[in-house]
Design a protein around this motif. Sequence first.
Motif, PDB file in Angstrom:
ATOM      1  N   ASP A 120       5.159   4.032   9.573  1.00  0.00           N
ATOM      2  CA  ASP A 120       4.115   4.393   8.561  1.00  0.00           C
ATOM      3  C   ASP A 120       3.909   5.805   8.543  1.00  0.00           C
ATOM      4  OD1 ASP A 120       4.001   1.750   8.309  1.00  0.00           O
ATOM      5  OD2 ASP A 120       1.857   1.241   9.365  1.00  0.00           O
ATOM      6  N   GLY A 121       3.573   6.388   7.437  1.00  0.00           N
ATOM      7  CA  GLY A 121       3.044   7.941   7.415  1.00  0.00           C
ATOM      8  C   GLY A 121       3.617   8.547   6.326  1.00  0.00           C
TER       9      GLY A 121
ATOM     10  N   SER B  85       6.129  -6.031   4.277  1.00  0.00           N
ATOM     11  CA  SER B  85       6.149  -4.950   3.196  1.00  0.00           C
ATOM     12  C   SER B  85       6.576  -3.750   3.911  1.00  0.00           C
ATOM     13  CB  SER B  85       4.645  -4.970   2.648  1.00  0.00           C
ATOM     14  OG  SER B  85       4.576  -4.055   1.464  1.00  0.00           O
ATOM     15  N   GLY B  86       6.521  -2.683   2.861  1.00  0.00           N
ATOM     16  CA  GLY B  86       6.783  -1.456   3.087  1.00  0.00           C
ATOM     17  C   GLY B  86       8.054  -0.705   2.776  1.00  0.00           C
ATOM     18  N   TYR B  87       8.210  -0.311   1.574  1.00  0.00           N
ATOM     19  CA  TYR B  87       9.325   0.288   1.071  1.00  0.00           C
ATOM     20  C   TYR B  87       9.042   1.166  -0.098  1.00  0.00           C
ATOM     21  CZ  TYR B  87       9.560  -3.158  -2.929  1.00  0.00           C
ATOM     22  OH  TYR B  87       9.186  -3.549  -4.224  1.00  0.00           O
ATOM     23  N   CYS B  88       9.880   2.108  -0.377  1.00  0.00           N
ATOM     24  CA  CYS B  88       9.634   2.993  -1.347  1.00  0.00           C
ATOM     25  C   CYS B  88      11.036   3.284  -1.800  1.00  0.00           C
ATOM     26  CB  CYS B  88       8.994   4.311  -1.131  1.00  0.00           C
ATOM     27  SG  CYS B  88       7.131   4.116  -0.639  1.00  0.00           S
ATOM     28  N   ALA B  89      11.398   3.341  -3.187  1.00  0.00           N
ATOM     29  CA  ALA B  89      12.660   3.639  -3.604  1.00  0.00           C
ATOM     30  C   ALA B  89      12.819   4.427  -4.860  1.00  0.00           C
ATOM     31  CB  ALA B  89      13.302   2.305  -4.100  1.00  0.00           C
ATOM     32  N   MET B  90      13.792   5.017  -5.088  1.00  0.00           N
ATOM     33  CA  MET B  90      14.336   5.826  -6.419  1.00  0.00           C
ATOM     34  C   MET B  90      15.388   5.418  -7.063  1.00  0.00           C
ATOM     35  SD  MET B  90      14.909  10.053  -6.292  1.00  0.00           S
ATOM     36  CE  MET B  90      15.657  10.938  -7.524  1.00  0.00           C
TER      37      MET B  90
ATOM     38  N   ARG C  98       0.966  -1.252  -0.122  1.00  0.00           N
ATOM     39  CA  ARG C  98       0.007   0.087  -0.113  1.00  0.00           C
ATOM     40  C   ARG C  98       0.723   1.291   0.090  1.00  0.00           C
ATOM     41  NH1 ARG C  98      -5.495  -0.496   1.838  1.00  0.00           N
ATOM     42  NH2 ARG C  98      -6.044  -2.759   2.094  1.00  0.00           N
ATOM     43  N   SER C  99       2.035   1.064  -0.079  1.00  0.00           N
ATOM     44  CA  SER C  99       2.959   2.515  -0.041  1.00  0.00           C
ATOM     45  C   SER C  99       3.052   3.006  -1.277  1.00  0.00           C
ATOM     46  CB  SER C  99       4.425   1.863   0.271  1.00  0.00           C
ATOM     47  OG  SER C  99       4.569   1.527   1.620  1.00  0.00           O
ATOM     48  N   GLU C 100       2.909   4.443  -1.324  1.00  0.00           N
ATOM     49  CA  GLU C 100       2.941   5.234  -2.576  1.00  0.00           C
ATOM     50  C   GLU C 100       4.155   6.107  -2.739  1.00  0.00           C
ATOM     51  OE1 GLU C 100      -0.801   7.252  -2.379  1.00  0.00           O
ATOM     52  OE2 GLU C 100      -1.784   5.597  -3.436  1.00  0.00           O
TER      53      GLU C 100
ATOM     54  N   LEU D 275       4.358   5.771   3.666  1.00  0.00           N
ATOM     55  CA  LEU D 275       4.884   4.343   3.567  1.00  0.00           C
ATOM     56  C   LEU D 275       3.954   3.737   4.330  1.00  0.00           C
ATOM     57  CD1 LEU D 275       7.735   2.671   3.154  1.00  0.00           C
ATOM     58  CD2 LEU D 275       8.504   3.482   5.425  1.00  0.00           C
ATOM     59  N   SER D 276       3.753   2.495   4.011  1.00  0.00           N
ATOM     60  CA  SER D 276       2.708   1.611   4.708  1.00  0.00           C
ATOM     61  C   SER D 276       3.522   0.251   4.712  1.00  0.00           C
ATOM     62  CB  SER D 276       1.575   1.384   4.203  1.00  0.00           C
ATOM     63  OG  SER D 276       0.717   0.562   4.691  1.00  0.00           O
ATOM     64  N   SER D 277       3.450  -0.520   5.983  1.00  0.00           N
ATOM     65  CA  SER D 277       3.889  -1.578   6.560  1.00  0.00           C
ATOM     66  C   SER D 277       3.299  -2.742   6.325  1.00  0.00           C
ATOM     67  CB  SER D 277       4.867  -1.606   7.801  1.00  0.00           C
ATOM     68  OG  SER D 277       4.011  -1.215   8.715  1.00  0.00           O
ATOM     69  N   GLU D 278       1.850  -2.362   6.054  1.00  0.00           N
ATOM     70  CA  GLU D 278       1.008  -3.583   5.919  1.00  0.00           C
ATOM     71  C   GLU D 278       1.242  -4.345   4.880  1.00  0.00           C
ATOM     72  OE1 GLU D 278      -4.035  -4.059   5.132  1.00  0.00           O
ATOM     73  OE2 GLU D 278      -3.003  -2.034   5.490  1.00  0.00           O
ATOM     74  N   ALA D 279       1.256  -5.926   5.388  1.00  0.00           N
ATOM     75  CA  ALA D 279       1.703  -6.957   4.330  1.00  0.00           C
ATOM     76  C   ALA D 279       0.569  -7.169   3.302  1.00  0.00           C
ATOM     77  CB  ALA D 279       1.910  -8.172   5.127  1.00  0.00           C
ATOM     78  N   PRO D 280       0.973  -7.478   2.097  1.00  0.00           N
ATOM     79  CA  PRO D 280       0.018  -7.809   1.317  1.00  0.00           C
ATOM     80  C   PRO D 280      -0.953  -8.909   1.862  1.00  0.00           C
ATOM     81  CG  PRO D 280       1.904  -7.387   0.009  1.00  0.00           C
ATOM     82  CD  PRO D 280       2.303  -7.647   1.505  1.00  0.00           C
ATOM     83  N   LYS D 281      -2.237  -8.934   1.390  1.00  0.00           N
ATOM     84  CA  LYS D 281      -3.129 -10.305   1.785  1.00  0.00           C
ATOM     85  C   LYS D 281      -3.008 -11.220   0.681  1.00  0.00           C
ATOM     86  CE  LYS D 281      -5.800  -7.238   4.674  1.00  0.00           C
ATOM     87  NZ  LYS D 281      -7.235  -6.720   5.036  1.00  0.00           N
ATOM     88  N   ASP D 282      -1.908 -11.857   0.344  1.00  0.00           N
ATOM     89  CA  ASP D 282      -1.904 -12.811  -0.531  1.00  0.00           C
ATOM     90  C   ASP D 282      -1.596 -14.104  -0.212  1.00  0.00           C
ATOM     91  OD1 ASP D 282       0.699 -12.246   0.155  1.00  0.00           O
ATOM     92  OD2 ASP D 282       1.229 -11.895  -1.912  1.00  0.00           O
TER      93      ASP D 282
END
Length: 328
Positions: free
Chosen positions: A292-293, A181-186, A148-150, A168-175
């Motif tokens: 998160d935030g 989870s929870g990362y953003c990169a450039m 869910r991170s953007e 940033l959202s550390s909520e794990a995917p419900k798969d």
Amino acid sequence: MALVHKFLSGTYIFRKCLKPSVASCPVLGTRFADYCSSSLQKPVAAPGKNSSQRNTEGDLQGHHQREVALDITSPGEKPEFSFDKAIKDEIKDHCRRLKDDIVNYWRGPEGRPLHEVLMEQAKVVWQFRGKEDLDKWIVTSDKTIGGRSEVFLKMGKNNQSALLYGTLSSEAPKDGESGRSGYCAMISRIPRGPFERKRSYDWSQFNTLYLRVRGDGRPWMVNIREDTDLIQRKNQMYSYFMFTRGGPYWQEVKIPFSKFFFSNQGRIRDAQYQLLLDKISSVGFTLADKVDGPFFLEIDFIGVFTDPAHTEEFAYENSPELNPRLFK
């Protein structure tokens, strides 16, 4: 090349060439796809809008009405396009770039005299002064695995910096498979030469990575990748930490290349290798602090320089020279 010409000619005959999917071809590149789309897509007038458009323009003129000429493609008219010309233009462009590379090789690195390059103490590799500078970078997040991170990238105030921001959202995917989870990169794009050949940066005469940034107090990971085709695998990289102070003031970050540690899929390897500075392919920034935030990181420039006070060659003792048993 004959097969490509035959395929494209057949596509033209059956009028299936609204936008040929040749952008992935390493020789033709994206310029050919843009050429096709711009040549074939013509404006078509919508029903019932000719009269309103003429009336509007007549009001602006004040004395008489002028009919607006619209480029309407009739069903029997063939689009004016030449695949042969598009292919020839693309090949000529790549050959011109190849010629420039050969000439620059004999002149010196990057087409400059060798003595000028050797005397260089600092160099700005990336700076952000316009949209063309943003196009050299890619942003990604855990959305690729269902997170869910953007993350977004845009020009800063007065077009003097790049602003990387998001949530940033550390909520794990419900798969049922991913546990975290929870990362953003450039990540910087790999430079390309003639015929889409990969290039690499040569920083062997420098010993420090130099950045001017402004953050919100979060810790970031600075990642450096080597040439992935011959030296490294996809998930291997060299990393080090960058701690932002927060607040309105800029900070200058200097990270010696000797401090970067070797990792694979986010795990630090027991056997550490020294970074090969003449085979650098890309640089990146990763945020994964499990907080998160919202976040933001503003970047003025990224460069390299030679610090005469830094004499350390390698910071880790488990290297091939000091502990050869790990490398057998």
